[in-house]
Design a protein around this motif. Structure first.
Motif, PDB file in Angstrom:
ATOM      1  N   VAL B 162       0.629 126.822 -88.237  1.00  0.00           N
ATOM      2  CA  VAL B 162       0.695 125.369 -88.369  1.00  0.00           C
ATOM      3  C   VAL B 162      -0.700 124.792 -88.095  1.00  0.00           C
ATOM      4  O   VAL B 162      -1.182 123.925 -88.817  1.00  0.00           O
ATOM      5  CB  VAL B 162       1.740 124.775 -87.409  1.00  0.00           C
ATOM      6  CG1 VAL B 162       1.731 123.257 -87.508  1.00  0.00           C
ATOM      7  CG2 VAL B 162       3.127 125.325 -87.728  1.00  0.00           C
ATOM      8  N   ARG B 163      -1.353 125.333 -87.087  1.00  0.00           N
ATOM      9  CA  ARG B 163      -2.716 124.912 -86.775  1.00  0.00           C
ATOM     10  C   ARG B 163      -3.643 125.172 -87.969  1.00  0.00           C
ATOM     11  O   ARG B 163      -4.524 124.368 -88.281  1.00  0.00           O
ATOM     12  CB  ARG B 163      -3.251 125.674 -85.561  1.00  0.00           C
ATOM     13  CG  ARG B 163      -2.730 125.194 -84.231  1.00  0.00           C
ATOM     14  CD  ARG B 163      -3.289 123.825 -83.852  1.00  0.00           C
ATOM     15  NE  ARG B 163      -4.744 123.839 -83.717  1.00  0.00           N
ATOM     16  CZ  ARG B 163      -5.537 122.878 -84.180  1.00  0.00           C
ATOM     17  NH1 ARG B 163      -5.035 121.848 -84.808  1.00  0.00           N
ATOM     18  NH2 ARG B 163      -6.856 122.962 -84.007  1.00  0.00           N
ATOM     19  N   VAL B 164      -3.438 126.320 -88.601  1.00  0.00           N
ATOM     20  CA  VAL B 164      -4.254 126.656 -89.771  1.00  0.00           C
ATOM     21  C   VAL B 164      -4.139 125.548 -90.808  1.00  0.00           C
ATOM     22  O   VAL B 164      -5.141 125.031 -91.318  1.00  0.00           O
ATOM     23  CB  VAL B 164      -3.812 128.006 -90.392  1.00  0.00           C
ATOM     24  CG1 VAL B 164      -4.451 128.201 -91.762  1.00  0.00           C
ATOM     25  CG2 VAL B 164      -4.173 129.157 -89.464  1.00  0.00           C
ATOM     26  N   GLY B 165      -2.900 125.195 -91.107  1.00  0.00           N
ATOM     27  CA  GLY B 165      -2.663 124.177 -92.131  1.00  0.00           C
ATOM     28  C   GLY B 165      -3.240 122.830 -91.732  1.00  0.00           C
ATOM     29  O   GLY B 165      -3.850 122.128 -92.545  1.00  0.00           O
ATOM     30  N   GLU B 166      -3.067 122.475 -90.467  1.00  0.00           N
ATOM     31  CA  GLU B 166      -3.596 121.200 -89.992  1.00  0.00           C
ATOM     32  C   GLU B 166      -5.112 121.177 -90.078  1.00  0.00           C
ATOM     33  O   GLU B 166      -5.724 120.222 -90.553  1.00  0.00           O
ATOM     34  CB  GLU B 166      -3.187 120.982 -88.529  1.00  0.00           C
ATOM     35  CG  GLU B 166      -1.726 120.647 -88.335  1.00  0.00           C
ATOM     36  CD  GLU B 166      -1.379 120.508 -86.856  1.00  0.00           C
ATOM     37  OE1 GLU B 166      -0.331 119.945 -86.555  1.00  0.00           O
ATOM     38  OE2 GLU B 166      -2.172 120.983 -86.018  1.00  0.00           O
ATOM     39  N   MET B 167      -5.691 122.245 -89.615  1.00  0.00           N
ATOM     40  CA  MET B 167      -7.148 122.335 -89.536  1.00  0.00           C
ATOM     41  C   MET B 167      -7.778 122.195 -90.924  1.00  0.00           C
ATOM     42  O   MET B 167      -8.734 121.441 -91.129  1.00  0.00           O
ATOM     43  CB  MET B 167      -7.495 123.691 -88.931  1.00  0.00           C
ATOM     44  CG  MET B 167      -8.840 123.796 -88.306  1.00  0.00           C
ATOM     45  SD  MET B 167      -8.985 125.405 -87.481  1.00  0.00           S
ATOM     46  CE  MET B 167      -8.650 124.951 -85.804  1.00  0.00           C
ATOM     47  N   ALA B 168      -7.216 122.915 -91.869  1.00  0.00           N
ATOM     48  CA  ALA B 168      -7.753 122.874 -93.230  1.00  0.00           C
ATOM     49  C   ALA B 168      -7.605 121.472 -93.810  1.00  0.00           C
ATOM     50  O   ALA B 168      -8.543 120.912 -94.399  1.00  0.00           O
ATOM     51  CB  ALA B 168      -7.024 123.893 -94.102  1.00  0.00           C
ATOM     52  N   THR B 169      -6.420 120.916 -93.630  1.00  0.00           N
ATOM     53  CA  THR B 169      -6.148 119.611 -94.233  1.00  0.00           C
ATOM     54  C   THR B 169      -6.955 118.506 -93.562  1.00  0.00           C
ATOM     55  O   THR B 169      -7.519 117.626 -94.239  1.00  0.00           O
ATOM     56  CB  THR B 169      -4.634 119.305 -94.145  1.00  0.00           C
ATOM     57  OG1 THR B 169      -3.914 120.461 -94.614  1.00  0.00           O
ATOM     58  CG2 THR B 169      -4.270 118.109 -94.995  1.00  0.00           C
ATOM     59  N   GLU B 170      -7.027 118.563 -92.242  1.00  0.00           N
ATOM     60  CA  GLU B 170      -7.849 117.583 -91.513  1.00  0.00           C
ATOM     61  C   GLU B 170      -9.290 117.632 -92.006  1.00  0.00           C
ATOM     62  O   GLU B 170      -9.949 116.601 -92.148  1.00  0.00           O
ATOM     63  CB  GLU B 170      -7.833 117.883 -90.006  1.00  0.00           C
ATOM     64  CG  GLU B 170      -6.516 117.616 -89.307  1.00  0.00           C
ATOM     65  CD  GLU B 170      -6.288 116.122 -89.038  1.00  0.00           C
ATOM     66  OE1 GLU B 170      -7.159 115.305 -89.403  1.00  0.00           O
ATOM     67  OE2 GLU B 170      -5.214 115.788 -88.487  1.00  0.00           O
ATOM     68  N   HIS B 171      -9.759 118.828 -92.256  1.00  0.00           N
ATOM     69  CA  HIS B 171     -11.140 118.958 -92.719  1.00  0.00           C
ATOM     70  C   HIS B 171     -11.324 118.285 -94.078  1.00  0.00           C
ATOM     71  O   HIS B 171     -12.295 117.548 -94.297  1.00  0.00           O
ATOM     72  CB  HIS B 171     -11.518 120.437 -92.799  1.00  0.00           C
ATOM     73  CG  HIS B 171     -12.868 120.689 -93.396  1.00  0.00           C
ATOM     74  ND1 HIS B 171     -14.032 120.165 -92.858  1.00  0.00           N
ATOM     75  CD2 HIS B 171     -13.248 121.402 -94.483  1.00  0.00           C
ATOM     76  CE1 HIS B 171     -15.066 120.557 -93.602  1.00  0.00           C
ATOM     77  NE2 HIS B 171     -14.617 121.302 -94.588  1.00  0.00           N
ATOM     78  N   LEU B 172     -10.386 118.515 -94.974  1.00  0.00           N
ATOM     79  CA  LEU B 172     -10.488 117.887 -96.293  1.00  0.00           C
ATOM     80  C   LEU B 172     -10.461 116.366 -96.153  1.00  0.00           C
ATOM     81  O   LEU B 172     -11.213 115.651 -96.826  1.00  0.00           O
ATOM     82  CB  LEU B 172      -9.346 118.366 -97.203  1.00  0.00           C
ATOM     83  CG  LEU B 172      -9.428 119.837 -97.645  1.00  0.00           C
ATOM     84  CD1 LEU B 172      -8.202 120.226 -98.466  1.00  0.00           C
ATOM     85  CD2 LEU B 172     -10.706 120.092 -98.459  1.00  0.00           C
ATOM     86  N   ILE B 173      -9.609 115.900 -95.279  1.00  0.00           N
ATOM     87  CA  ILE B 173      -9.549 114.452 -95.058  1.00  0.00           C
ATOM     88  C   ILE B 173     -10.885 113.947 -94.504  1.00  0.00           C
ATOM     89  O   ILE B 173     -11.420 112.926 -94.947  1.00  0.00           O
ATOM     90  CB  ILE B 173      -8.408 114.097 -94.077  1.00  0.00           C
ATOM     91  CG1 ILE B 173      -7.056 114.423 -94.727  1.00  0.00           C
ATOM     92  CG2 ILE B 173      -8.472 112.621 -93.674  1.00  0.00           C
ATOM     93  CD1 ILE B 173      -5.861 114.296 -93.791  1.00  0.00           C
ATOM     94  N   ALA B 174     -11.438 114.714 -93.586  1.00  0.00           N
ATOM     95  CA  ALA B 174     -12.683 114.300 -92.938  1.00  0.00           C
ATOM     96  C   ALA B 174     -13.843 114.192 -93.914  1.00  0.00           C
ATOM     97  O   ALA B 174     -14.753 113.391 -93.731  1.00  0.00           O
ATOM     98  CB  ALA B 174     -13.034 115.276 -91.818  1.00  0.00           C
ATOM     99  N   ILE B 175     -13.830 115.019 -94.944  1.00  0.00           N
ATOM    100  CA  ILE B 175     -14.952 114.934 -95.895  1.00  0.00           C
ATOM    101  C   ILE B 175     -14.646 113.926 -96.992  1.00  0.00           C
ATOM    102  O   ILE B 175     -15.379 113.816 -97.972  1.00  0.00           O
ATOM    103  CB  ILE B 175     -15.284 116.300 -96.526  1.00  0.00           C
ATOM    104  CG1 ILE B 175     -14.100 116.807 -97.352  1.00  0.00           C
ATOM    105  CG2 ILE B 175     -15.699 117.303 -95.458  1.00  0.00           C
ATOM    106  CD1 ILE B 175     -14.460 117.994 -98.216  1.00  0.00           C
TER     107      ILE B 175
END
Lengths: 340, 340
Positions: B162-175
């Motif tokens: 779940v962390r993996v998914g959050e981390m990846a998605t948060e990163h995309l949002i951040a950029i």
DNA sequence: TTGAAAGCGGTACCAA
DNA sequence: TTGGTACCGCTTTCAA
């Protein structure tokens, strides 16, 4: 605990021998008894103890595989191919990694022999066949893959590495390269063969390697990619610069490509690159990598089939050599027009 | 034939028992006898027969490893890590590949159990724990890696997906991505967890997946890369196009990237891409791939250590969960400034 | 058609 | 300190 023949025999009021015979489809068992036994086996979910069977029959149905590095895609594909063929025949595969270390490999071989394997498939990292002496003495059927020894009477499956070297070098010449370098591999037959092919191809066209054009792999680099990078750095110091580089495998070629690109040069315009192994992600690299296909799947398959044959044959069968023909795969890293 | 204890005993005029005791360093043997036995063992190059020993002790010193696909770098690294730890303790590794096929996996597990393994490490491809029932009944210590089951009382080592998914998605949002798609994996816990993380991250920012933005992996594609390519083709049909894609693993991301580039779009300007697994050649790709590092080496190491612990402990130890924290690795495929 | 006995190469237990 | 005996789970041989 696991169900044993004894349990089934007791339940049915027959002897262990009878159960054993049913299991192996002996004909001298009455249909009625056979059915009762099979029935009970199914109920209890009986699985014969292969360790015990191995001890008495001398056949373990285990094949050993020793490779230098599992993470190298070439060896991973090999392992996959071998495993697929053996699975179908009821064999299991014990895997050992030598980490490119002859000493470690030696120990692993001994441990494997203690498990009375039915056959051993090995891409040896030894520089001479001496380290394999005990293996030969054990008379375990043995198949060398990828890397061979002239003086070791074992079967071999692999590509013709001299052809690999020739093919790669001829291709670079064909696209117009005139100053061709070779990043060579470690001290094993594969690397020697490819180097030899490189020399022959150059000679055939009246060329020869310029000084410094055959950088040796730096000892201590932990993987091919780092070796390739370092070797390429050395080449980039030279004058004149090479305009084509044949790398002994794809990971080394990837390292070399990164070194070139990082130095601000272009591939293939300034320097063309060709590797060997045709790893399956080669097409997705920064510059898609030309390569000589080493037929890893075919090698694995052939090696496994040969192992099966050797294991089935009663008397020690004569060693057999299977030499596969490499194939050129052209991608962007060598895609340019020949110089006039 | 191989040397046996019997041979040594005969040569020295002692009993087999004495030889056996020397081999295992029993204290109740006179120094003189011990030396003679050791001497003779060395001369004959004696290696104890591990099959026989396994039969009587009930300890085979073999660990089984079942993975969906050896050629996938994540599993190759895992196997390498496990093998390295076990080697040091005298264990061998039997390797089986399930080819992502639950049925095949089931058969392989049974075959392995018949070899009386000391432990089994498995990245299961089953969609429920039902297929592992026999494994549990056998009471062989078992360690799930990478993919887990809620209702299966076994140890687990892996990352928090779940962390993996959050981390990846948060990163995309951040950029700066605002239309984020997810190419999801097969029906295993890993894929579910990552999907869940993706949803949560979106929700946290008041977003949700647009229709069609979560293409399922096409059944029948023989590997992740092809799946990624196909799924990306589907996404490219949509209007509006996604501006960021989180792929369930790196091979899928490679396939997706190729589909994007082949369609004439740019990465990351038009569509940013992030994968998962951080395969070691990720930096050498056409567009260096951002990824969530899955800690494959650490997983292998931890799983092997846990296996050792379980095997040593007499009574069935309680299952233990090891959840590793994933890490974000940023490369070119997501390197762009956040939208204003 | 069935099964008793021997044995594969070791280890465990206990008596000498 | 040493070794006889039983046994691990199965297969093989041969007699009943």
């Amino acid at each position: 605990m696991a169900v044993r023949m004894k349990d089934i025999a007791r339940d049915l009021g027959v002897s262990v021998v009878t159960v054993s015979k049913v299991l192996r489809n002996h004909s001298d068992i009455s249909e009625a008894t056979r059915q009762r036994v099979l029935q009970r086996m199914k109920e209890l979910n009986y699985q014969p103890n292969l360790t015990a069977r191995a001890l008495v029959t001398g056949r373990s149905y285990i094949v050993g595989l020793v490779v230098p590095d599992l993470v190298h895609p070439f060896f991973a594909q090999l392992a996959k191919g071998i495993s697929a063929v053996l699975r179908g025949q009821g064999y299991s595969l014990i895997l050992a990694s030598s980490e490119e270390d002859p000493e470690l490999e030696f120990e692993e071989i001994n441990r494997l022999l203690a498990r009375s394997l039915d056959a051993l498939i090995i891409a040896s990292t030894q520089s001479s066949a001496e380290g394999l002496r005990r293996l030969r003495e054990s008379e375990t059927p043995c198949i060398l893959i990828d890397r061979m020894f002239e003086d070791f009477p074992a079967s071999f499956v692999g590509v013709d590495d001299v052809r690999v070297g020739e093919m790669a070098t001829e291709h670079l010449i064909a696209i117009g390269c005139r100053r061709i370098a070779h990043i060579r591999g470690p001290q094993v037959s594969t690397a020697f063969g490819r180097l030899e092919g490189y020399r022959r191809a150059l000679a055939r066209h009246g060329m020869e390697p310029l000084p410094g054009y055959i950088p040796a792999a730096t000892v201590g680099d932990d993987n091919s990619e780092a070796r390739g990078w370092n070797a390429m750095r050395q080449l980039l110091e030279l004058d004149p610069l090479p305009d084509g580089v044949f790398c002994y495998n794809d990971p080394a070629a990837m390292g070399a490509m990164n070194a070139i690109l990082d130095a601000g040069l272009r591939i293939p315009e300034d320097i063309a690159i060709i590797g060997c192994g045709n790893v399956h992600y080669g097409a997705s690299l920064r510059v898609p990598l030309s390569s000589i296909d080493q037929q890893s799947a075919a090698i694995g398959e052939q090696a496994a089939k040969l192992a099966l044959k050797l294991m089935e044959s009663k008397r020690a069968a004569r060693p057999k050599q299977v030499l596969l023909e490499p194939r050129l795969v052209v991608r962007a890293s060598t895609q340019r027009w020949a110089a006039p």
